[in-house]
Design an enzyme around this catalytic site. Structure first.
Site, PDB file in Angstrom:
ATOM      1  N   HIS A 179      -3.031  -6.051   1.100  1.00  0.00           N
ATOM      2  CA  HIS A 179      -2.630  -5.543  -0.224  1.00  0.00           C
ATOM      3  C   HIS A 179      -3.866  -5.134  -1.027  1.00  0.00           C
ATOM      4  O   HIS A 179      -3.891  -4.102  -1.678  1.00  0.00           O
ATOM      5  CB  HIS A 179      -1.902  -6.629  -1.033  1.00  0.00           C
ATOM      6  CG  HIS A 179      -0.615  -7.105  -0.433  1.00  0.00           C
ATOM      7  ND1 HIS A 179      -0.457  -8.376   0.075  1.00  0.00           N
ATOM      8  CD2 HIS A 179       0.579  -6.484  -0.277  1.00  0.00           C
ATOM      9  CE1 HIS A 179       0.774  -8.526   0.511  1.00  0.00           C
ATOM     10  NE2 HIS A 179       1.427  -7.395   0.322  1.00  0.00           N
ATOM     11  N   GLY A 224       1.069   0.033   3.481  1.00  0.00           N
ATOM     12  CA  GLY A 224       0.264  -0.278   4.665  1.00  0.00           C
ATOM     13  C   GLY A 224       0.903   0.274   5.935  1.00  0.00           C
ATOM     14  O   GLY A 224       2.132   0.315   6.068  1.00  0.00           O
TER      15      GLY A 224
END
Ligand code: PAF
Length: 258
Positions: free
Chosen positions: A35, A145
């Protein structure tokens, strides 16, 4: 760093932003280096970075998984502050689902395969919450991601299908030093499972055939959901004990694993 817990206050904040460019990272919390690498990119690229933390119940097909999803809010807020985030949005279920999930986004092709074939309604929940968050936050760019490769692909397709005015940035998978892809769910692995978990990446990167990989995974105690190719990626999802791990690698030649 502003912390906002409801939509009315968020709308007020959003109105004060004016023409400043906004980067956005939607998350479910339990933040890790994966993150943080997306956040770092946004902080570098954009005048303002907004992060949401919302454990979205509609994308869980398993109540146990939802109940056990790690919650580290204080720690997350410290990390976000240090990373230079401007605003954290922490909505509740009532704020995000005033319709009680009566409306949803359904993609009818890719959503039913791979993870979707094993997690009923998962991508309806993901796409619906992401669209809602985009409509509230109105970011110029959103960051996801590559570890969740199918999710990333579906979000890109949704943005295109609905002419949504947001660019999607894909961040490379961030790994632990032993190769395990970073994931909030790793926190739920036992010490023994954590030692075995990197085998998932080692095996899919091994250059063996898919059938050989399957048998190696079984030998190490993984219970496979699927090991399949999407575009030029080899995707895997497997349980280690009660923890479901996913990963993928880019493959240059399909013959590599055929
Ligand atoms: O990848 C996640 O953490 C979630 O699926 C997302 C994109 C924040 C939607 O809840």
């Amino acid at each position: 760093m502003k912390i906002i817990r409801n939509i009315a206050e968020f709308n007020q904040y959003r109105n004060t932003i004016g023409k400043q460019q906004v980067g956005f990272i939607p998350t479910m919390g339990a933040l890790h280096a994966g993150h943080l690498s997306l956040i770092e990119k946004s902080v570098d690229d954009y005048q303002l970075t907004i992060v949401s933390i919302f454990v979205n119940p509609t994308q869980f097909d398993n109540k146990n998984d939802l109940d056990n999803y790690p919650n580290h809010l204080d720690d997350d807020l410290d990390k976000l502050k240090s990373a230079g985030v401007d605003c954290v949005f922490l909505p509740s279920f009532e704020h995000i689902y005033p319709d009680e999930y009566s409306f949803s986004i359904t993609e009818k092709n890719l959503s039913g395969k791979y993870c979707g074939a094993h997690r009923d309604g998962h991508f309806d929940g993901v796409l619906t919450v992401v669209m809602k968050l985009f409509n509230i936050v109105k970011p110029h760019k959103a960051y996801f991601g590559e570890k969740d490769y199918q999710q990333l692909t579906l979000i890109k397709q949704m943005v295109e299908a609905f002419f949504m005015p947001v660019a999607i940035n894909a961040g490379v998978t961030i790994r632990e030093s032993d190769g395990l892809a970073m994931s909030s769910r790793n926190l739920n692995l036992t010490a023994i499972e954590r030692k075995t978990a990197p085998k998932l990446y080692q095996i899919i990167s091994s250059g063996l055939t898919i059938e050989q990989m399957k048998s190696q995974l079984a030998n190490h105690g993984f219970k496979l959901d699927y090991l399949e190719i999407l575009d030029n990626h080899l995707l895997v999802a497997a349980y280690l004990g009660s923890v479901r791990l996913i990963d993928n690698i880019k493959i240059n030649k399909l013959e590599q694993v055929a």
